[in-house]
Design a protein around this motif. Structure first.
Motif, PDB file in Angstrom:
ATOM      1  N   THR A 157     110.383   7.244  -8.932  1.00  0.00           N
ATOM      2  CA  THR A 157     109.622   6.038  -9.239  1.00  0.00           C
ATOM      3  C   THR A 157     110.563   5.049  -9.927  1.00  0.00           C
ATOM      4  N   PRO A 158     110.209   3.780  -9.999  1.00  0.00           N
ATOM      5  CA  PRO A 158     111.058   2.809 -10.711  1.00  0.00           C
ATOM      6  C   PRO A 158     111.363   3.235 -12.147  1.00  0.00           C
ATOM      7  N   ARG A 159     110.365   3.786 -12.838  1.00  0.00           N
ATOM      8  CA  ARG A 159     110.592   4.230 -14.212  1.00  0.00           C
ATOM      9  C   ARG A 159     111.564   5.407 -14.254  1.00  0.00           C
ATOM     10  N   LEU A 164     116.980   7.679 -15.351  1.00  0.00           N
ATOM     11  CA  LEU A 164     118.232   8.267 -14.856  1.00  0.00           C
ATOM     12  C   LEU A 164     119.420   7.375 -15.196  1.00  0.00           C
ATOM     13  N   GLU A 165     119.246   6.081 -15.064  1.00  0.00           N
ATOM     14  CA  GLU A 165     120.326   5.156 -15.388  1.00  0.00           C
ATOM     15  C   GLU A 165     120.696   5.240 -16.869  1.00  0.00           C
ATOM     16  N   LEU A 166     119.696   5.350 -17.728  1.00  0.00           N
ATOM     17  CA  LEU A 166     119.966   5.428 -19.163  1.00  0.00           C
ATOM     18  C   LEU A 166     120.604   6.768 -19.533  1.00  0.00           C
ATOM     19  N   LEU A 180     112.874   2.003 -24.163  1.00  0.00           N
ATOM     20  CA  LEU A 180     111.751   1.739 -23.258  1.00  0.00           C
ATOM     21  C   LEU A 180     110.432   1.551 -23.991  1.00  0.00           C
ATOM     22  N   PHE A 181     110.456   1.708 -25.319  1.00  0.00           N
ATOM     23  CA  PHE A 181     109.254   1.553 -26.152  1.00  0.00           C
ATOM     24  C   PHE A 181     108.151   2.529 -25.734  1.00  0.00           C
ATOM     25  N   SER A 192     112.316  15.576 -16.875  1.00  0.00           N
ATOM     26  CA  SER A 192     111.978  16.789 -16.141  1.00  0.00           C
ATOM     27  C   SER A 192     111.686  16.492 -14.668  1.00  0.00           C
ATOM     28  N   LYS A 193     110.973  15.405 -14.419  1.00  0.00           N
ATOM     29  CA  LYS A 193     110.640  15.035 -13.037  1.00  0.00           C
ATOM     30  C   LYS A 193     111.880  14.598 -12.269  1.00  0.00           C
TER      31      LYS A 193
END
Length: 219
Positions: A157-159, A164-166, A180-181, A192-193
């Motif tokens: 998903t976008p989130r 993953l980028e972070l 990400l607050f 985990s996902k």
């Protein structure tokens, strides 16, 4: 139960020094050592330590091949491999992370960093927080030909892609939560996902994939 450690290094003084330092910790027990890669593999199979401190350059069998053999054995519970290295062997370290090693530590790191590294890796995490780790992976990736983006990333998903980028930028779960607050538990669920969808062992492999797929640009 104490964290059990096997030290593999061809220098006796290194083995003895690291051994004395780790044995002095109440929660760590050094249960063996090895002067070359072949002995490291056989001792890992015999002793099943929680963590193997693995020097990259050793006779008989180098640390990379020894790590490959240990990680491919599929021990349950897993034997974690923490590479010991210097700046002049970046490519070997990068390859070790690709194989599933839990990270690396510079051999001249402060004593407290070595102890922390063993605890972090034994806990199933990857040792990726130091800035030098991110720079190493970025530099090595820059020198390699860019691979085709992994189709598996499309399953995120976008989130999850953002998480993953972070991760690839070396951020901990707590740091990601602040960025990400969201609650840290929410981040853990996302992590985990991501690991499940991409069939990743740990954060080390997540960083490698993020760079190789172009999700994160070196620099």
């Amino acid at each position: 139960m104490p964290i059990t450690v096997l030290i593999a290094d061809d220098q006796a003084m290194v083995r003895q020094g690291f051994g004395a330092l780790l044995t002095a910790q109440s929660d760590i027990s050094v249960i063996g050592d090895a002067a070359n890669g072949q002995v490291a593999v056989s001792e890992a199979k015999r002793l099943r330590p929680d963590v193997v401190l693995m020097d990259v350059r050793m006779p008989e069998m180098n640390g990379l091949d020894a790590a490959r053999a240990i990680l491919a054995a599929g021990f349950d519970p897993p034997v974690r491999v923490l590479m010991l290295t210097t700046f002049d062997i970046d490519d070997y370290v990068y390859e070790a992370l690709s194989l599933g090693a839990s990270g690396f530590l510079l051999k001249d790191a402060p004593a407290e960093e070595l102890v922390r590294a063993v605890r972090v890796v034994a806990d199933g995490q990857a040792l990726l927080a130091p800035t030098v780790t991110r720079r190493l992976i970025a530099d090595v990736t820059r020198r390699r030909a860019r691979r085709t983006p992994s189709p598996a990333l499309n399953a995120l998903t976008p989130r999850e892609r953002e998480v993953l980028e972070l991760i690839a930028r070396g951020m901990s779960n707590n740091e990601i939560a602040e960025a990400l607050f969201v609650a840290e538990q929410t981040v853990k669920t996302h992590v985990s996902k991501v690991f499940s969808k991409l069939d990743l062992r740990d954060r080390a492999q997540a960083v490698v994939l993020a760079y190789e797929s172009g999700l994160v640009t070196p620099g």
